[in-house]
Design an enzyme around this catalytic site. Structure first.
Site, mmCIF file in Angstrom:
data_model
loop_
_atom_site.group_PDB
_atom_site.id
_atom_site.type_symbol
_atom_site.label_atom_id
_atom_site.label_comp_id
_atom_site.label_asym_id
_atom_site.label_seq_id
_atom_site.Cartn_x
_atom_site.Cartn_y
_atom_site.Cartn_z
ATOM 1 N N SER A 140 1.020 -1.012 -0.021
ATOM 2 C CA SER A 140 -0.457 0.278 -0.314
ATOM 3 C C SER A 140 0.842 1.143 0.236
ATOM 4 O O SER A 140 1.866 0.948 0.063
ATOM 5 C CB SER A 140 -0.962 0.215 1.554
ATOM 6 O OG SER A 140 -1.641 1.122 1.691
ATOM 7 N N TYR A 153 -4.000 -0.970 10.389
ATOM 8 C CA TYR A 153 -3.228 -1.328 8.308
ATOM 9 C C TYR A 153 -2.537 -0.337 7.796
ATOM 10 O O TYR A 153 -1.398 -1.481 7.508
ATOM 11 C CB TYR A 153 -4.485 -0.628 7.319
ATOM 12 C CG TYR A 153 -4.780 -0.186 6.380
ATOM 13 C CD1 TYR A 153 -5.100 -1.658 5.588
ATOM 14 C CD2 TYR A 153 -3.789 0.726 5.369
ATOM 15 C CE1 TYR A 153 -5.435 -1.371 4.568
ATOM 16 C CE2 TYR A 153 -3.966 -0.377 3.854
ATOM 17 C CZ TYR A 153 -4.054 -0.986 3.319
ATOM 18 O OH TYR A 153 -4.537 -1.393 1.817
HETATM 19 P P1 NAP Z 1 -12.142 -5.479 -1.306
HETATM 20 O O1 NAP Z 1 -12.344 -4.715 -2.352
HETATM 21 O O2 NAP Z 1 -11.919 -4.872 0.215
HETATM 22 O O3 NAP Z 1 -11.044 -7.216 -1.559
HETATM 23 C C1 NAP Z 1 -10.664 -7.396 -0.283
HETATM 24 C C2 NAP Z 1 -10.770 -8.610 -0.673
HETATM 25 O O4 NAP Z 1 -10.132 -9.291 0.752
HETATM 26 C C3 NAP Z 1 -11.728 -9.675 -0.648
HETATM 27 O O5 NAP Z 1 -11.925 -10.420 -1.758
HETATM 28 C C4 NAP Z 1 -12.120 -10.082 0.507
HETATM 29 O O6 NAP Z 1 -12.769 -11.052 0.679
HETATM 30 C C5 NAP Z 1 -10.934 -10.739 0.560
HETATM 31 N N1 NAP Z 1 -10.861 -10.644 2.304
HETATM 32 C C6 NAP Z 1 -10.727 -10.245 3.352
HETATM 33 N N2 NAP Z 1 -10.879 -10.516 4.332
HETATM 34 C C7 NAP Z 1 -10.202 -12.200 4.132
HETATM 35 C C8 NAP Z 1 -9.581 -13.364 5.011
HETATM 36 N N3 NAP Z 1 -10.798 -13.223 5.957
HETATM 37 N N4 NAP Z 1 -9.803 -14.629 4.137
HETATM 38 C C9 NAP Z 1 -10.026 -14.414 2.935
HETATM 39 N N5 NAP Z 1 -10.255 -13.392 2.301
HETATM 40 C C10 NAP Z 1 -10.395 -11.998 2.693
HETATM 41 O O7 NAP Z 1 -10.475 -4.542 -1.050
HETATM 42 P P2 NAP Z 1 -9.137 -4.351 -2.193
HETATM 43 O O8 NAP Z 1 -9.135 -2.949 -2.727
HETATM 44 O O9 NAP Z 1 -9.342 -4.667 -3.879
HETATM 45 O O10 NAP Z 1 -8.242 -5.200 -2.022
HETATM 46 C C11 NAP Z 1 -7.479 -5.624 -2.204
HETATM 47 C C12 NAP Z 1 -5.595 -5.180 -1.676
HETATM 48 O O11 NAP Z 1 -5.264 -3.929 -2.034
HETATM 49 C C13 NAP Z 1 -5.645 -5.050 0.091
HETATM 50 O O12 NAP Z 1 -4.568 -5.816 0.821
HETATM 51 C C14 NAP Z 1 -5.990 -3.868 0.306
HETATM 52 O O13 NAP Z 1 -4.730 -3.783 1.648
HETATM 53 C C15 NAP Z 1 -4.713 -3.391 -0.772
HETATM 54 N N6 NAP Z 1 -4.908 -2.542 -1.376
HETATM 55 C C16 NAP Z 1 -6.160 -1.832 -1.985
HETATM 56 C C17 NAP Z 1 -5.834 -0.563 -2.277
HETATM 57 C C18 NAP Z 1 -7.494 0.596 -2.577
HETATM 58 O O14 NAP Z 1 -7.019 1.564 -3.003
HETATM 59 N N7 NAP Z 1 -8.389 -0.326 -2.875
HETATM 60 C C19 NAP Z 1 -4.956 0.577 -1.743
HETATM 61 C C20 NAP Z 1 -3.469 -0.106 -1.134
HETATM 62 C C21 NAP Z 1 -3.819 -1.114 -1.147
HETATM 63 P P3 NAP Z 1 -14.860 -10.300 1.437
HETATM 64 O O15 NAP Z 1 -15.305 -9.760 0.075
HETATM 65 O O16 NAP Z 1 -15.096 -11.390 1.385
HETATM 66 O O17 NAP Z 1 -14.155 -10.066 1.993
#
Ligand code: NAP
Length: 248
Positions: A140, A153
């Site tokens: 991140s 986080y």
């Molecule tokens: P998201 O749409 O909330 O997706 C997160 C994913 O992680 C979902 O598939 C979720 O499943 C899964 N997950 C959460 N807890 C879990 C668990 N206990 N066991 C298995 N799966 C689990 O978020 P995203 O934005 O795509 O984020 C993906 C990654 O990118 C994360 O590591 C996040 O920190 C990172 N990131 C995102 C951003 C951004 O701007 N979006 C920026 C920097 C980093 P469920 O749908 O079932 O909850």
């Protein structure tokens, strides 16, 4: 000569592949020829179907990475894994003085402990086989910056960058590359609250040189590259994919 950006026949595990960045990465890897094991807390059927539509191969795996036993065992359940993408992550937004111990533990378990356990299990198997492997961790901007109201986080994502580097150091000689991607502000469920907050949304857009939120597919291309032979000499890197945010 074969295309060094292709990953035909490789088997990839992508965590959190039912939505957002993980879903896009699963599709991106499949597009370049990998067979994808799409893992999530909920069903990843939508991802598997989308991969089938583009003529790729995929299967789903339901698991809860908040449970360390499941995190430690999942890699062992999968035969011949070449690529591991640790994407699953959660965020809890609360002033640091009010961030509870439970919030801290929940975030650290999924974002950091599970990453440690999956990487360790993956490396053990790859070393036993002797044919190397590729790990891509999703870090991140808060692997570099402090952020605000997200102490668990921020700590977890600094930790992901650190683990990426130590694993790269220890495992490079065995042909295992370990890299991370630091996404900027990407439009997913994870950032829905920020996108909906008019003031924060404006402030964020003003600071992004590219002038737009990132799309999950902006991350997928980098993940597929890091998983490919073309990236064979890249290890221990944390690559910003942020529309220029950190350059500002
Ligand atoms: P998201 O749409 O909330 O997706 C997160 C994913 O992680 C979902 O598939 C979720 O499943 C899964 N997950 C959460 N807890 C879990 C668990 N206990 N066991 C298995 N799966 C689990 O978020 P995203 O934005 O795509 O984020 C993906 C990654 O990118 C994360 O590591 C996040 O920190 C990172 N990131 C995102 C951003 C951004 O701007 N979006 C920026 C920097 C980093 P469920 O749908 O079932 O909850």
């Amino acid at each position: 000569m074969s295309d060094p950006f292709r990953i035909d026949g490789k088997r990839a595990l992508v965590t959190g592949a039912n939505t957002g960045i993980g879903q896009a990465i699963a599709l991106g890897l499949a597009e370049r020829g990998a067979h994808v094991i799409a893992a999530g807390r909920r069903s990843c059927a939508e991802t598997v179907d989308a991969i089938a539509e583009i003529g790729g191969g995929a299967e789903e795996l339901v698991l809860d990475l908040a449970d360390p036993a499941q995190a430690a065992q999942v890699v062992g359940q999968i035969e011949e894994l070449d690529i591991l993408v640790n994407n699953a992550g959660i965020i809890r937004r609360e002033d640091s003085v009010s961030h509870t111990e439970a919030d801290w533990d929940d975030v650290m378990d999924v974002n950091l402990k599970a990453v440690f356990l999956l990487c360790q299990a993956f490396a053990k198997n790859a070393m036993a086989r002797g044919d190397g492997g590729r790990i891509v961790n999703i870090a991140s901007l808060l692997s570099f910056q402090g952020g605000i109201r997200v102490p668990g986080y921020t700590a977890s994502k600094h930790g992901v960058a650190g683990l990426t580097k130590i694993f790269a150091n220890e495992w490079a000689a065995q042909g295992i590359t370990v890299n991370a991607i630091a996404p900027g502000y990407i439009a997913t469920n994870n950032t829905a609250d920020l996108q909906a907050d008019e003031t924060r949304n404006r402030q964020i857009l003003e600071r992004i040189p590219a002038g737009r939120w990132g799309d999950p597919f902006d991350i997928a291309g980098t993940a597929a590259f890091l998983a490919s032979p073309a990236a064979g000499y890249i290890t221990g890197a944390v690559i910003n994919v942020d529309g220029g945010w950190l350059a500002r």
